[in-house]
Design a protein around this motif. Structure first.
Motif, PDB file in Angstrom:
ATOM      1  N   LEU A 194       0.850  -1.187   0.000  1.00  0.00           N
ATOM      2  CA  LEU A 194       0.000   0.000   0.000  1.00  0.00           C
ATOM      3  C   LEU A 194       0.889   1.241   0.000  1.00  0.00           C
ATOM      4  CD1 LEU A 194      -2.704  -1.069   2.616  1.00  0.00           C
ATOM      5  CD2 LEU A 194      -2.860  -1.136   0.116  1.00  0.00           C
ATOM      6  N   GLY A 195       0.272   2.393  -0.079  1.00  0.00           N
ATOM      7  CA  GLY A 195       1.011   3.652  -0.117  1.00  0.00           C
ATOM      8  C   GLY A 195       1.790   3.949   1.154  1.00  0.00           C
ATOM      9  N   ASN A 196       1.424   3.308   2.262  1.00  0.00           N
ATOM     10  CA  ASN A 196       2.157   3.525   3.517  1.00  0.00           C
ATOM     11  C   ASN A 196       3.200   2.434   3.755  1.00  0.00           C
ATOM     12  OD1 ASN A 196       0.584   1.329   4.181  1.00  0.00           O
ATOM     13  ND2 ASN A 196      -0.400   2.288   5.947  1.00  0.00           N
ATOM     14  N   ASP A 218      -5.015   8.317  -2.973  1.00  0.00           N
ATOM     15  CA  ASP A 218      -5.719   8.504  -1.704  1.00  0.00           C
ATOM     16  C   ASP A 218      -6.150   7.154  -1.137  1.00  0.00           C
ATOM     17  OD1 ASP A 218      -7.609   9.095   0.354  1.00  0.00           O
ATOM     18  OD2 ASP A 218      -8.244  10.924  -0.653  1.00  0.00           O
ATOM     19  N   CYS A 241      -5.084   4.158  -1.724  1.00  0.00           N
ATOM     20  CA  CYS A 241      -4.033   3.184  -1.428  1.00  0.00           C
ATOM     21  C   CYS A 241      -3.247   3.559  -0.165  1.00  0.00           C
ATOM     22  CB  CYS A 241      -3.091   2.997  -2.615  1.00  0.00           C
ATOM     23  SG  CYS A 241      -1.732   4.151  -2.715  1.00  0.00           S
ATOM     24  N   ARG A 242      -3.620   4.662   0.452  1.00  0.00           N
ATOM     25  CA  ARG A 242      -2.908   5.114   1.648  1.00  0.00           C
ATOM     26  C   ARG A 242      -3.859   5.182   2.834  1.00  0.00           C
ATOM     27  NH1 ARG A 242       2.372   7.606   2.713  1.00  0.00           N
ATOM     28  NH2 ARG A 242       2.230   7.923   4.953  1.00  0.00           N
ATOM     29  N   ASP A 287      -1.672  11.101   8.810  1.00  0.00           N
ATOM     30  CA  ASP A 287      -1.249  11.982   7.715  1.00  0.00           C
ATOM     31  C   ASP A 287      -0.302  13.085   8.183  1.00  0.00           C
ATOM     32  OD1 ASP A 287      -2.753  10.484   5.978  1.00  0.00           O
ATOM     33  OD2 ASP A 287      -4.171  12.074   5.474  1.00  0.00           O
ATOM     34  N   ALA A 330       3.286  11.869   8.605  1.00  0.00           N
ATOM     35  CA  ALA A 330       3.928  11.209   7.469  1.00  0.00           C
ATOM     36  C   ALA A 330       5.122  12.019   6.977  1.00  0.00           C
ATOM     37  CB  ALA A 330       2.926  11.021   6.340  1.00  0.00           C
ATOM     38  N   PRO A 354       0.463  12.735   2.401  1.00  0.00           N
ATOM     39  CA  PRO A 354      -0.270  11.926   1.428  1.00  0.00           C
ATOM     40  C   PRO A 354      -1.191  12.784   0.573  1.00  0.00           C
ATOM     41  CG  PRO A 354      -0.447  11.005   3.638  1.00  0.00           C
ATOM     42  CD  PRO A 354       0.171  12.354   3.770  1.00  0.00           C
ATOM     43  N   ARG A 377      -4.558  13.551  -0.889  1.00  0.00           N
ATOM     44  CA  ARG A 377      -5.944  13.270  -0.531  1.00  0.00           C
ATOM     45  C   ARG A 377      -6.877  14.050  -1.444  1.00  0.00           C
ATOM     46  NH1 ARG A 377      -5.420   8.705   2.205  1.00  0.00           N
ATOM     47  NH2 ARG A 377      -4.193   8.904   4.095  1.00  0.00           N
TER      48      ARG A 377
END
Length: 190
Positions: free
Chosen positions: A19-21, A73, A75-76, A82, A85, A89, A91
């Motif tokens: 995932l994005g994270n 958005d 995938c995170r 946020d 981070a 990200p 959004r």
């Protein structure tokens, strides 16, 4: 800037993806299904653009870009994280939803009210926009299911809801402002 110099990584060969994270999940995870269907919507938009010109093509290009934002958005997860981070990200924001609403209102102003449901078809562009509508509705259903489970930006769900409406009204605009709509005739083939 994104640099993609190697396309395959082999990291998903056992059925998981990042995932994005950075968290890894199964490739059939609901979150992956949601942003994958947003990607499918975007591919449908690309097909519609083959038939679009002028302002319609410009609007579809804008939507295509928004759909990449939407995928980023979705995938995170972890909306609460946020602020902490390393990189903020991406959004979806309410202004993107409001732009769709404004465009819907502008297109709808030139249309006669419907007296029946519209069948997909008419012009090639309208038919492709109906496909975009149905794929985006599926993406919305998946995003709503994901939102029930956890972290989903509310603006992302609103965007998908408005987007399918945009595609419907745009399909009518593409059918000579509704004059070329193919209308449902209930029970016509009994």
């Amino acid at each position: 800037m994104v640099v993609l110099n190697k396309i395959y990584t082999r990291t998903g060969d056992k059925g998981d993806t990042a995932l994005g994270n950075g968290n890894r999940v199964a490739k059939d995870d609901l979150r992956v299904e949601a942003y994958g269907t947003v990607d499918e919507t975007n591919a449908s938009v690309g097909m519609a653009r083959l038939h679009a010109t002028g302002q319609m093509d410009v609007a579809l290009m804008r939507i295509s870009n928004d759909l990449f934002d939407l995928g980023a958005d979705l995938c995170r997860p972890d909306l609460d994280g946020d602020a902490q981070a390393e990189y903020p990200p991406l959004r979806m924001v309410d202004a993107q939803v409001e732009r769709l609403e404004s465009e819907i209102d502008a297109m709808n102003a030139a249309l006669q009210p419907l007296r029946s449901f519209v069948l997909p078809g008419g012009s090639a562009l309208a038919a492709h926009l109906h496909l975009c509508r149905t794929v985006s509705r599926r993406a919305e259903r998946l995003a709503v299911a994901l939102a029930r489970q956890g972290d989903v930006n509310p603006a992302a769900v609103k965007y998908l809801n408005r987007l399918s409406d945009w595609f419907f009204v745009a399909s009518r605009a593409a059918n000579d402002n509704g004059a070329g709509d193919v209308l449902w005739v209930p029970g016509a083939n009994r």
